[in-house]
Design a protein around this motif. Structure first.
Motif, mmCIF file in Angstrom:
data_model
loop_
_atom_site.group_PDB
_atom_site.id
_atom_site.type_symbol
_atom_site.label_atom_id
_atom_site.label_comp_id
_atom_site.label_asym_id
_atom_site.label_seq_id
_atom_site.Cartn_x
_atom_site.Cartn_y
_atom_site.Cartn_z
ATOM 1 N N LYS A 106 1.454 -7.111 -2.981
ATOM 2 C CA LYS A 106 2.644 -7.615 -2.304
ATOM 3 C C LYS A 106 2.219 -8.403 -1.078
ATOM 4 C CE LYS A 106 5.561 -5.758 -5.099
ATOM 5 N NZ LYS A 106 6.639 -6.499 -5.752
ATOM 6 N N VAL A 108 3.924 -10.074 2.502
ATOM 7 C CA VAL A 108 5.062 -10.243 3.401
ATOM 8 C C VAL A 108 4.626 -11.113 4.568
ATOM 9 C CG1 VAL A 108 6.662 -9.097 4.989
ATOM 10 C CG2 VAL A 108 6.154 -8.052 2.769
ATOM 11 N N GLU A 156 5.350 -13.592 -6.272
ATOM 12 C CA GLU A 156 6.495 -13.631 -5.372
ATOM 13 C C GLU A 156 6.093 -13.086 -4.003
ATOM 14 O OE1 GLU A 156 10.896 -11.575 -4.822
ATOM 15 O OE2 GLU A 156 9.608 -10.932 -6.466
ATOM 16 N N CYS A 157 6.441 -13.837 -2.978
ATOM 17 C CA CYS A 157 6.180 -13.422 -1.601
ATOM 18 C C CYS A 157 7.519 -13.229 -0.894
ATOM 19 C CB CYS A 157 5.379 -14.486 -0.860
ATOM 20 S SG CYS A 157 3.797 -14.869 -1.625
ATOM 21 N N LEU A 158 7.492 -12.439 0.153
ATOM 22 C CA LEU A 158 8.704 -12.215 0.941
ATOM 23 C C LEU A 158 8.476 -12.763 2.337
ATOM 24 C CD1 LEU A 158 11.549 -10.903 1.141
ATOM 25 C CD2 LEU A 158 10.384 -8.848 1.977
ATOM 26 N N VAL A 160 10.040 -12.887 6.103
ATOM 27 C CA VAL A 160 10.956 -12.100 6.911
ATOM 28 C C VAL A 160 11.154 -12.772 8.270
ATOM 29 C CG1 VAL A 160 11.309 -9.848 7.991
ATOM 30 C CG2 VAL A 160 10.151 -9.987 5.800
ATOM 31 N N TYR A 169 15.881 -5.597 8.691
ATOM 32 C CA TYR A 169 15.235 -6.125 7.484
ATOM 33 C C TYR A 169 14.309 -5.145 6.777
ATOM 34 C CZ TYR A 169 11.715 -7.332 11.051
ATOM 35 O OH TYR A 169 10.830 -7.299 12.087
ATOM 36 N N ASP A 172 15.213 -4.537 3.047
ATOM 37 C CA ASP A 172 14.829 -5.617 2.133
ATOM 38 C C ASP A 172 13.331 -5.582 1.839
ATOM 39 O OD1 ASP A 172 17.446 -6.562 2.033
ATOM 40 O OD2 ASP A 172 17.115 -7.995 3.657
ATOM 41 N N VAL A 173 12.526 -5.279 2.849
ATOM 42 C CA VAL A 173 11.075 -5.219 2.665
ATOM 43 C C VAL A 173 10.718 -4.076 1.724
ATOM 44 C CG1 VAL A 173 8.861 -4.859 3.831
ATOM 45 C CG2 VAL A 173 10.599 -6.321 4.886
ATOM 46 N N TYR A 176 11.527 -4.966 -1.831
ATOM 47 C CA TYR A 176 10.537 -5.903 -2.335
ATOM 48 C C TYR A 176 9.256 -5.179 -2.737
ATOM 49 C CZ TYR A 176 6.629 -9.181 -2.003
ATOM 50 O OH TYR A 176 5.460 -9.875 -2.233
#
Length: 179
Positions: A106, A108, A156-158, A160, A169, A172-173, A176
């Motif tokens: 992952k 972020v 896929e990256c997030l 913030v 937030y 949401d993290v 993800y």
């Protein structure tokens, strides 16, 4: 089990978010600033030259960090690497180690588009010897600077917005990371 690569300009909230994620997930945090500072302080205690190239020390610190990431993932722990992520090799090593240990990779990115708030954070934090203080970057160049982070292109990256409070937030993290 996951391996989370934090990314973002110094002062953007990576460490704050990493600590918050760890509260919920019990992941191990490996903080680049702590490793690099410990390395430099250790060399100073040993009487080594105080003018060690920070880039070289950063490279050595990353080698230590990758060994720690590999070890903790091999033990079944989720791991968060708190680092600005300015080099492609960081993403490459992270994805390789996650794959090696069948961990979800992952990514972020913490973004703070307010240079005044960023400088306020940099000025008011307790600073380690490897951390920068306030920056003098013209506003028109600010976007270029924060876009220097390297990202995986195939995952896929997030992103913030860390101008908000972490409570706004973190949900949401965590969603993800759990995907």
């Amino acid at each position: 089990m996951f391996f989370l690569q934090m990314s973002g300009f110094p002062g953007s909230g990576k460490s704050t978010l990493a600590r918050e994620i760890a509260k919920f997930t019990k992941a191990v945090i490996i903080d680049h600033d702590i490793v690099k500072t410990g390395l430099l302080e250790g060399l100073e205690l040993e009487g080594q030259d105080k003018n060690i190239d920070p880039k070289r020390a950063g490279g050595v610190a990353y080698h230590i960090e990758w060994s720690l990431v590999d070890f903790y993932l091999s033990q079944g722990h989720s791991v968060i690497l708190d680092s600005p992520c300015l080099y492609d090799v960081i993403v490459e090593n992270g994805t390789t180690l996650a794959e090696k240990h069948s961990a979800k990779y992952k990514y972020v990115e913490c973004v703070l588009n307010d240079i005044y708030e960023l400088n306020n954070r940099l000025k008011n934090r307790e600073r380690m010897i490897t951390q920068i203080g306030p920056v003098d970057i013209p506003e028109e160049r600010w976007q270029e600077v924060i876009n220097r982070a390297k990202k995986p292109t195939h995952l896929e990256c997030l992103k913030v917005d860390t101008s908000q409070h972490v409570d706004d937030y973190i949900g949401d993290v965590l969603l993800y990371i759990d995907k």
